[in-house]
Design a protein around this motif. Structure first.
Motif, PDB file in Angstrom:
ATOM      1  N   MET A   1      61.817  48.549 110.403  1.00  0.00           N
ATOM      2  CA  MET A   1      62.807  48.105 109.434  1.00  0.00           C
ATOM      3  C   MET A   1      62.391  48.632 108.063  1.00  0.00           C
ATOM      4  SD  MET A   1      64.145  44.232 108.685  1.00  0.00           S
ATOM      5  CE  MET A   1      64.382  43.951 110.407  1.00  0.00           C
ATOM      6  N   ASN A   2      63.342  49.186 107.319  1.00  0.00           N
ATOM      7  CA  ASN A   2      62.992  49.708 106.002  1.00  0.00           C
ATOM      8  C   ASN A   2      63.050  48.593 104.951  1.00  0.00           C
ATOM      9  OD1 ASN A   2      65.680  49.398 105.201  1.00  0.00           O
ATOM     10  ND2 ASN A   2      66.162  51.577 105.353  1.00  0.00           N
ATOM     11  N   HIS A   3      62.773  48.941 103.692  1.00  0.00           N
ATOM     12  CA  HIS A   3      62.717  47.942 102.623  1.00  0.00           C
ATOM     13  C   HIS A   3      64.075  47.307 102.330  1.00  0.00           C
ATOM     14  CE1 HIS A   3      63.841  51.578 100.425  1.00  0.00           C
ATOM     15  NE2 HIS A   3      64.319  50.788  99.492  1.00  0.00           N
ATOM     16  N   ARG A   4      65.161  47.892 102.827  1.00  0.00           N
ATOM     17  CA  ARG A   4      66.498  47.314 102.633  1.00  0.00           C
ATOM     18  C   ARG A   4      66.943  46.488 103.832  1.00  0.00           C
ATOM     19  NH1 ARG A   4      68.083  52.807 100.269  1.00  0.00           N
ATOM     20  NH2 ARG A   4      67.798  52.442  98.052  1.00  0.00           N
ATOM     21  N   GLY A   5      66.087  46.391 104.852  1.00  0.00           N
ATOM     22  CA  GLY A   5      66.400  45.590 106.019  1.00  0.00           C
ATOM     23  C   GLY A   5      67.073  46.334 107.151  1.00  0.00           C
ATOM     24  N   TYR A   6      67.234  47.650 107.023  1.00  0.00           N
ATOM     25  CA  TYR A   6      67.864  48.445 108.073  1.00  0.00           C
ATOM     26  C   TYR A   6      66.817  48.937 109.068  1.00  0.00           C
ATOM     27  CZ  TYR A   6      71.710  48.622 104.742  1.00  0.00           C
ATOM     28  OH  TYR A   6      72.694  48.296 103.855  1.00  0.00           O
TER      29      TYR A   6
ATOM     30  N   GLN B   1      49.940  55.370 106.893  1.00  0.00           N
ATOM     31  CA  GLN B   1      50.319  56.678 106.362  1.00  0.00           C
ATOM     32  C   GLN B   1      50.487  57.625 107.542  1.00  0.00           C
ATOM     33  OE1 GLN B   1      50.421  57.477 102.886  1.00  0.00           O
ATOM     34  NE2 GLN B   1      51.191  59.496 103.339  1.00  0.00           N
ATOM     35  N   GLY B   2      51.642  58.244 107.664  1.00  0.00           N
ATOM     36  CA  GLY B   2      51.881  59.142 108.775  1.00  0.00           C
ATOM     37  C   GLY B   2      52.865  60.233 108.424  1.00  0.00           C
ATOM     38  N   TYR B   3      52.851  61.276 109.231  1.00  0.00           N
ATOM     39  CA  TYR B   3      53.806  62.362 109.058  1.00  0.00           C
ATOM     40  C   TYR B   3      55.060  62.008 109.849  1.00  0.00           C
ATOM     41  CZ  TYR B   3      55.939  66.924 108.752  1.00  0.00           C
ATOM     42  OH  TYR B   3      56.813  67.950 108.481  1.00  0.00           O
ATOM     43  N   CYS B   4      56.184  61.928 109.156  1.00  0.00           N
ATOM     44  CA  CYS B   4      57.456  61.522 109.758  1.00  0.00           C
ATOM     45  C   CYS B   4      58.255  62.779 110.128  1.00  0.00           C
ATOM     46  CB  CYS B   4      58.228  60.673 108.759  1.00  0.00           C
ATOM     47  SG  CYS B   4      59.873  60.207 109.314  1.00  0.00           S
ATOM     48  N   TYR B   5      58.585  62.888 111.420  1.00  0.00           N
ATOM     49  CA  TYR B   5      59.367  64.052 111.874  1.00  0.00           C
ATOM     50  C   TYR B   5      60.803  64.003 111.347  1.00  0.00           C
ATOM     51  CZ  TYR B   5      55.594  65.337 115.054  1.00  0.00           C
ATOM     52  OH  TYR B   5      54.390  65.722 115.574  1.00  0.00           O
ATOM     53  N   LYS B   6      61.323  62.806 111.158  1.00  0.00           N
ATOM     54  CA  LYS B   6      62.702  62.683 110.653  1.00  0.00           C
ATOM     55  C   LYS B   6      62.813  63.217 109.222  1.00  0.00           C
ATOM     56  CE  LYS B   6      66.437  59.341 110.091  1.00  0.00           C
ATOM     57  NZ  LYS B   6      66.873  57.977 110.352  1.00  0.00           N
ATOM     58  N   ARG B   7      61.809  62.958 108.399  1.00  0.00           N
ATOM     59  CA  ARG B   7      61.820  63.382 106.993  1.00  0.00           C
ATOM     60  C   ARG B   7      61.039  64.682 106.755  1.00  0.00           C
ATOM     61  NH1 ARG B   7      66.013  60.562 105.797  1.00  0.00           N
ATOM     62  NH2 ARG B   7      65.703  58.341 105.536  1.00  0.00           N
TER      63      ARG B   7
ATOM     64  N   PHE C   1      54.371  53.518 105.598  1.00  0.00           N
ATOM     65  CA  PHE C   1      55.124  52.494 106.317  1.00  0.00           C
ATOM     66  C   PHE C   1      54.376  51.166 106.219  1.00  0.00           C
ATOM     67  CE2 PHE C   1      55.900  56.564 108.379  1.00  0.00           C
ATOM     68  CZ  PHE C   1      57.276  56.609 108.434  1.00  0.00           C
ATOM     69  N   LYS C   2      55.049  50.129 105.783  1.00  0.00           N
ATOM     70  CA  LYS C   2      54.440  48.805 105.702  1.00  0.00           C
ATOM     71  C   LYS C   2      54.303  48.243 107.114  1.00  0.00           C
ATOM     72  CE  LYS C   2      54.773  44.709 102.832  1.00  0.00           C
ATOM     73  NZ  LYS C   2      55.559  44.045 101.804  1.00  0.00           N
ATOM     74  N   LEU C   3      53.089  47.833 107.476  1.00  0.00           N
ATOM     75  CA  LEU C   3      52.833  47.398 108.846  1.00  0.00           C
ATOM     76  C   LEU C   3      53.685  46.204 109.268  1.00  0.00           C
ATOM     77  CD1 LEU C   3      48.980  47.766 109.425  1.00  0.00           C
ATOM     78  CD2 LEU C   3      50.833  49.276 110.120  1.00  0.00           C
ATOM     79  N   THR C   4      53.943  45.281 108.364  1.00  0.00           N
ATOM     80  CA  THR C   4      54.730  44.098 108.747  1.00  0.00           C
ATOM     81  C   THR C   4      56.179  44.446 109.052  1.00  0.00           C
ATOM     82  OG1 THR C   4      55.145  43.587 106.414  1.00  0.00           O
ATOM     83  CG2 THR C   4      53.284  42.454 107.485  1.00  0.00           C
ATOM     84  N   ARG C   5      56.611  45.651 108.703  1.00  0.00           N
ATOM     85  CA  ARG C   5      57.980  46.078 109.000  1.00  0.00           C
ATOM     86  C   ARG C   5      58.083  46.898 110.283  1.00  0.00           C
ATOM     87  NH1 ARG C   5      58.921  48.018 103.062  1.00  0.00           N
ATOM     88  NH2 ARG C   5      59.260  46.036 102.038  1.00  0.00           N
ATOM     89  N   LEU C   6      56.955  47.194 110.905  1.00  0.00           N
ATOM     90  CA  LEU C   6      56.964  47.994 112.128  1.00  0.00           C
ATOM     91  C   LEU C   6      57.162  47.089 113.339  1.00  0.00           C
ATOM     92  CD1 LEU C   6      53.959  50.425 111.502  1.00  0.00           C
ATOM     93  CD2 LEU C   6      56.371  50.801 111.023  1.00  0.00           C
ATOM     94  N   SER C   7      57.983  47.546 114.273  1.00  0.00           N
ATOM     95  CA  SER C   7      58.175  46.806 115.523  1.00  0.00           C
ATOM     96  C   SER C   7      58.481  47.796 116.644  1.00  0.00           C
ATOM     97  CB  SER C   7      59.315  45.790 115.377  1.00  0.00           C
ATOM     98  OG  SER C   7      60.528  46.444 115.103  1.00  0.00           O
ATOM     99  N   ASN C   8      58.326  47.325 117.862  1.00  0.00           N
ATOM    100  CA  ASN C   8      58.607  48.143 119.050  1.00  0.00           C
ATOM    101  C   ASN C   8      57.861  49.478 119.029  1.00  0.00           C
ATOM    102  OD1 ASN C   8      60.428  46.159 119.994  1.00  0.00           O
ATOM    103  ND2 ASN C   8      62.011  47.000 118.657  1.00  0.00           N
TER     104      ASN C   8
END
Length: 159
Positions: free
Chosen positions: A1-6, A27-33, A39-46
């Motif tokens: 989930m991003n900082h806007r809740g999406y 801290q990671g390399y994002c293939y999408k970007r 990435f904030k750990l508390t926002r990571l899921s699945n």
């Protein structure tokens, strides 16, 4: 989930865990970007670990030593504190910044940055802490306390 809740789905290469402002980040390399992202750990899921390999990219570690920046922002203020706060304040300043005043109090040279976070620290000490100087910090604390007390006036709450 991003900082806007999406919720977004990302594939990333892992590089570093970072503790920033009492929060853990990845801290990671994002293939999408096609770039490094934090990435904030508390926002990571699945999370799913893939059994694929990657060739590490040229990675510059983020600047984590903020001492120079903080030294420019930090000023010293003078507090009068009850002795019960001494252990808490030792998290922020050295013992040599304390001088005994009377039986139960200390005068403390306290490192301070003028922002809501640091004003919040001072306010969290309640009536066991008084800012003696500088005058503008003392005045700002008084203004914040006055505004806070106004929201607890009976006429300010409407059902």
């Amino acid at each position: 989930m991003n900082h806007r809740g999406y919720q977004t789905k990302r594939q990333v290469e892992p590089y570093q865990l970072i503790l920033k402002s009492s929060q853990w980040y990845f801290q990671g390399y994002c293939y999408k970007r096609n770039d490094f992202r934090l990435f904030k750990l508390t926002r990571l899921s699945n999370l799913k670990k893939e059994n694929s390999c990657f060739s590490p990219k040229n990675y510059e570690k983020p600047l984590l030593d903020t001492t120079d920046i903080l030294d420019k922002l930090r000023t010293t203020i003078k507090l009068r504190i009850h002795e019960s706060l001494m252990e808490q304040l030792l998290d922020y300043c050295a013992y040599d910044q304390f001088s005994k005043e009377g039986e139960n109090f200390y005068i403390v040279n306290f490192p301070f940055i003028e922002n809501d976070y640091h004003y919040g620290i001072l306010l969290s000490f309640g009536e066991r802490c008084e800012c003696l100087e500088p005058l503008h910090v003392r005045s700002e604390l008084k203004r914040k306390i006055t505004n806070l007390s106004k929201i607890y006036e009976p006429s300010s709450y409407k059902i």
